[in-house]
Design a protein around this motif. Structure first.
Motif, PDB file in Angstrom:
ATOM      1  N   GLY A 232       2.920  -0.975  -2.742  1.00  9.51           N
ATOM      2  CA  GLY A 232       2.216   0.294  -2.610  1.00  9.51           C
ATOM      3  C   GLY A 232       2.875   1.398  -3.401  1.00  9.51           C
ATOM      4  N   ARG A 233       4.208   1.440  -3.366  1.00  8.82           N
ATOM      5  CA  ARG A 233       4.920   2.478  -4.138  1.00  8.82           C
ATOM      6  C   ARG A 233       4.733   2.260  -5.637  1.00  8.82           C
ATOM      7  NH1 ARG A 233       8.663   1.985   0.238  1.00  8.82           N
ATOM      8  NH2 ARG A 233       9.826   0.347  -0.825  1.00  8.82           N
ATOM      9  N   TRP A 234       4.699   0.971  -6.056  1.00 10.61           N
ATOM     10  CA  TRP A 234       4.482   0.705  -7.482  1.00 10.61           C
ATOM     11  C   TRP A 234       3.119   1.215  -7.923  1.00 10.61           C
ATOM     12  CZ3 TRP A 234       0.840  -2.226 -10.123  1.00 10.61           C
ATOM     13  CH2 TRP A 234       1.102  -2.395 -11.485  1.00 10.61           C
ATOM     14  N   PHE A 235       2.086   0.943  -7.138  1.00  6.18           N
ATOM     15  CA  PHE A 235       0.762   1.462  -7.471  1.00  6.18           C
ATOM     16  C   PHE A 235       0.775   2.987  -7.504  1.00  6.18           C
ATOM     17  CE2 PHE A 235      -1.345  -2.654  -6.188  1.00  6.18           C
ATOM     18  CZ  PHE A 235      -2.085  -2.821  -7.350  1.00  6.18           C
ATOM     19  N   ALA A 236       1.462   3.599  -6.528  1.00  9.15           N
ATOM     20  CA  ALA A 236       1.493   5.058  -6.450  1.00  9.15           C
ATOM     21  C   ALA A 236       2.148   5.691  -7.668  1.00  9.15           C
ATOM     22  CB  ALA A 236       2.219   5.498  -5.174  1.00  9.15           C
ATOM     23  N   GLU A 237       3.062   4.973  -8.300  1.00 10.38           N
ATOM     24  CA  GLU A 237       3.769   5.501  -9.468  1.00 10.38           C
ATOM     25  C   GLU A 237       2.963   5.384 -10.762  1.00 10.38           C
ATOM     26  OE1 GLU A 237       7.304   3.206  -9.373  1.00 10.38           O
ATOM     27  OE2 GLU A 237       8.177   4.293  -7.657  1.00 10.38           O
ATOM     28  N   GLN A 238       1.860   4.650 -10.724  1.00  8.88           N
ATOM     29  CA  GLN A 238       1.046   4.489 -11.921  1.00  8.88           C
ATOM     30  C   GLN A 238       0.197   5.741 -12.152  1.00  8.88           C
ATOM     31  OE1 GLN A 238       1.889   1.636 -13.616  1.00  8.88           O
ATOM     32  NE2 GLN A 238       3.230   1.569 -11.810  1.00  8.88           N
ATOM     33  N   PRO A 239      -0.215   5.986 -13.390  1.00 10.32           N
ATOM     34  CA  PRO A 239      -1.136   7.099 -13.641  1.00 10.32           C
ATOM     35  C   PRO A 239      -2.389   6.969 -12.789  1.00 10.32           C
ATOM     36  CG  PRO A 239      -0.316   6.180 -15.707  1.00 10.32           C
ATOM     37  CD  PRO A 239       0.150   5.257 -14.627  1.00 10.32           C
ATOM     38  N   ALA A 240      -3.001   8.102 -12.466  1.00 12.62           N
ATOM     39  CA  ALA A 240      -4.160   8.100 -11.570  1.00 12.62           C
ATOM     40  C   ALA A 240      -5.261   7.174 -12.059  1.00 12.62           C
ATOM     41  CB  ALA A 240      -4.698   9.519 -11.408  1.00 12.62           C
ATOM     42  N   GLU A 241      -5.438   7.089 -13.381  1.00 10.14           N
ATOM     43  CA  GLU A 241      -6.508   6.264 -13.940  1.00 10.14           C
ATOM     44  C   GLU A 241      -6.159   4.777 -13.951  1.00 10.14           C
ATOM     45  OE1 GLU A 241      -3.966   7.705 -17.402  1.00 10.14           O
ATOM     46  OE2 GLU A 241      -4.774   8.506 -15.515  1.00 10.14           O
ATOM     47  N   GLU A 242      -4.972   4.417 -13.449  1.00 11.29           N
ATOM     48  CA  GLU A 242      -4.558   3.019 -13.390  1.00 11.29           C
ATOM     49  C   GLU A 242      -4.258   2.574 -11.961  1.00 11.29           C
ATOM     50  OE1 GLU A 242      -1.465   2.129 -16.166  1.00 11.29           O
ATOM     51  OE2 GLU A 242      -2.439   3.199 -17.811  1.00 11.29           O
ATOM     52  N   ARG A 243      -4.764   3.336 -10.992  1.00  6.25           N
ATOM     53  CA  ARG A 243      -4.598   2.967  -9.585  1.00  6.25           C
ATOM     54  C   ARG A 243      -5.931   2.526  -9.005  1.00  6.25           C
ATOM     55  NH1 ARG A 243      -1.302   7.919  -9.338  1.00  6.25           N
ATOM     56  NH2 ARG A 243      -3.056   8.995  -8.340  1.00  6.25           N
ATOM     57  N   PRO A 244      -5.918   1.713  -7.947  1.00 13.02           N
ATOM     58  CA  PRO A 244      -7.184   1.271  -7.336  1.00 13.02           C
ATOM     59  C   PRO A 244      -7.990   2.439  -6.778  1.00 13.02           C
ATOM     60  CG  PRO A 244      -5.336  -0.073  -6.570  1.00 13.02           C
ATOM     61  CD  PRO A 244      -4.748   1.089  -7.305  1.00 13.02           C
ATOM     62  N   GLU A 245      -9.289   2.347  -6.969  1.00  7.05           N
ATOM     63  CA  GLU A 245     -10.222   3.271  -6.326  1.00  7.05           C
ATOM     64  C   GLU A 245     -10.779   2.675  -5.042  1.00  7.05           C
ATOM     65  OE1 GLU A 245     -12.830   5.373  -9.542  1.00  7.05           O
ATOM     66  OE2 GLU A 245     -12.452   3.303 -10.217  1.00  7.05           O
ATOM     67  N   VAL A 246     -10.794   1.362  -4.979  1.00  7.03           N
ATOM     68  CA  VAL A 246     -11.366   0.640  -3.839  1.00  7.03           C
ATOM     69  C   VAL A 246     -10.418  -0.491  -3.462  1.00  7.03           C
ATOM     70  CG1 VAL A 246     -13.318  -0.744  -3.016  1.00  7.03           C
ATOM     71  CG2 VAL A 246     -13.719   1.145  -4.622  1.00  7.03           C
ATOM     72  N   ILE A 247     -10.188  -0.677  -2.166  1.00  3.27           N
ATOM     73  CA  ILE A 247      -9.432  -1.823  -1.663  1.00  3.27           C
ATOM     74  C   ILE A 247     -10.363  -2.652  -0.795  1.00  3.27           C
ATOM     75  CG2 ILE A 247      -7.492  -2.617  -0.266  1.00  3.27           C
ATOM     76  CD1 ILE A 247      -6.010  -0.077  -0.953  1.00  3.27           C
ATOM     77  N   VAL A 248     -10.463  -3.940  -1.106  1.00  3.81           N
ATOM     78  CA  VAL A 248     -11.270  -4.870  -0.316  1.00  3.81           C
ATOM     79  C   VAL A 248     -10.315  -5.931   0.226  1.00  3.81           C
ATOM     80  CG1 VAL A 248     -13.298  -6.339  -0.267  1.00  3.81           C
ATOM     81  CG2 VAL A 248     -13.180  -4.471  -1.918  1.00  3.81           C
ATOM     82  N   SER A 249     -10.281  -6.085   1.538  1.00  4.82           N
ATOM     83  CA  SER A 249      -9.285  -6.961   2.155  1.00  4.82           C
ATOM     84  C   SER A 249      -9.917  -7.994   3.069  1.00  4.82           C
ATOM     85  CB  SER A 249      -8.293  -6.114   2.958  1.00  4.82           C
ATOM     86  OG  SER A 249      -7.391  -6.928   3.693  1.00  4.82           O
ATOM     87  N   SER A 250      -9.252  -9.143   3.144  1.00  4.95           N
ATOM     88  CA  SER A 250      -9.519 -10.083   4.227  1.00  4.95           C
ATOM     89  C   SER A 250      -9.279  -9.369   5.554  1.00  4.95           C
ATOM     90  CB  SER A 250      -8.558 -11.275   4.109  1.00  4.95           C
ATOM     91  OG  SER A 250      -8.425 -11.954   5.345  1.00  4.95           O
ATOM     92  N   PRO A 251     -10.071  -9.670   6.588  1.00  7.03           N
ATOM     93  CA  PRO A 251      -9.848  -9.019   7.882  1.00  7.03           C
ATOM     94  C   PRO A 251      -8.676  -9.602   8.662  1.00  7.03           C
ATOM     95  CG  PRO A 251     -11.669 -10.543   8.044  1.00  7.03           C
ATOM     96  CD  PRO A 251     -11.259 -10.530   6.596  1.00  7.03           C
ATOM     97  N   TYR A 252      -8.079 -10.696   8.187  1.00  3.11           N
ATOM     98  CA  TYR A 252      -6.939 -11.265   8.902  1.00  3.11           C
ATOM     99  C   TYR A 252      -5.811 -10.230   8.962  1.00  3.11           C
ATOM    100  CZ  TYR A 252      -8.799 -16.037   9.163  1.00  3.11           C
ATOM    101  OH  TYR A 252      -9.542 -17.149   9.474  1.00  3.11           O
TER     102      TYR A 252
END
Length: 250
Positions: free
Chosen positions: A57-77
């Protein structure tokens, strides 16, 4: 024209779970059963798994805004959902609730009568299934009450169709399970049974290992950028683990 596919697609296996830890302990002790109390859907992350998800999560947060996820789709487990939640929590801007989706089609492969059994336990209690698997192969074998890889692929075809319909042109992160990651590779790259099983034999997917695709406008599909990438964990000094969950021998 908006592309049919997401602009970028990340696929992540959940962080280390209590089931991963219990399976490793059962194998080391040569036990038939994996000692885990919860049903598979409720197996939580281990403390190490939480560290892995936070590091990613911190790695994603450090990326430029245009290189971070806009949507997260997860297994419900639980182990996948918690991984997704920890990644989301690290986002500097946060994700609107509509950008966080649970999709049961991304759930773990169902092992049926082989659930919670080690390789030794399967050989002891279900030798017929060992023989059926030898005859049919890993890709097509379906244990009683469980799924084959083909069954998982069937539901993932539907999930990908929904993803393209609803999130074409967006940056999407999928959080799932080892077999889900492999079967998505099979679909996205148009692989054969032999090709995806060869990739599987190379080794298990790391917990919170990152697989990334980018939209190839010229080719009109998704192009693999990196697979089973663990640098975000290593950078944060989070342990890199790659234990399979259990249920079927390699």
């Amino acid at each position: 024209m908006q592309p049919q596919w997401p602009l970028r697609l990340w696929i992540v296996r959940h962080g280390e779970s209590a089931g991963n830890v219990a399976r490793a302990a059962a194998l080391a002790a040569r036990q038939a059963m994996i000692d885990i109390a919860e049903r598979d859907v409720d197996v939580p992350l281990s403390p190490v798994g939480e560290r892995q998800a936070q590091a990613l999560g911190r790695w994603f947060a450090e990326q430029p805004a245009e290189e971070r996820p806009e949507v997260i789709v997860s297994s419900p487990y639980r182990r996948a959902r918690h991984t997704a939640e920890l990644i989301r929590a690290a986002s500097p801007s946060g994700l609107h609730s509509r950008g966080f989706i649970l999709d049961e089609r991304l759930r773990e492969k169902e092992f049926g009568v082989l659930d919670r059994l080690t390789t030794q336990g399967i050989a002891q209690r279900h030798p017929d299934q060992v023989e059926f698997r030898r005859i049919l192969g890993k890709f097509y074998h379906r244990p009683p009450g469980g799924e084959s890889w083909c069954d998982v692929i069937l539901r993932l075809r539907s999930a990908l169709d929904s993803l393209c319909l609803r999130h074409g042109g967006q940056r999407v992160l999928i959080v799932g399970h080892q077999v889900v990651v492999l079967c998505l590779r099979y679909l996205l790259e148009g692989l054969t049974e032999e090709e995806i099983l060869a990739i599987d034999r190379e080794g298990d997917i790391a917990n919170c290992g990152l697989t990334e695709y980018v939209f190839d406008a010229q080719g009109g599909g998704m192009r693999l950028h990196r697979y089973n990438w663990t640098v975000p964990l290593e950078t944060e000094a989070a342990p890199v683990t790659a234990q399979p969950h259990g249920g079927a021998p390699r």
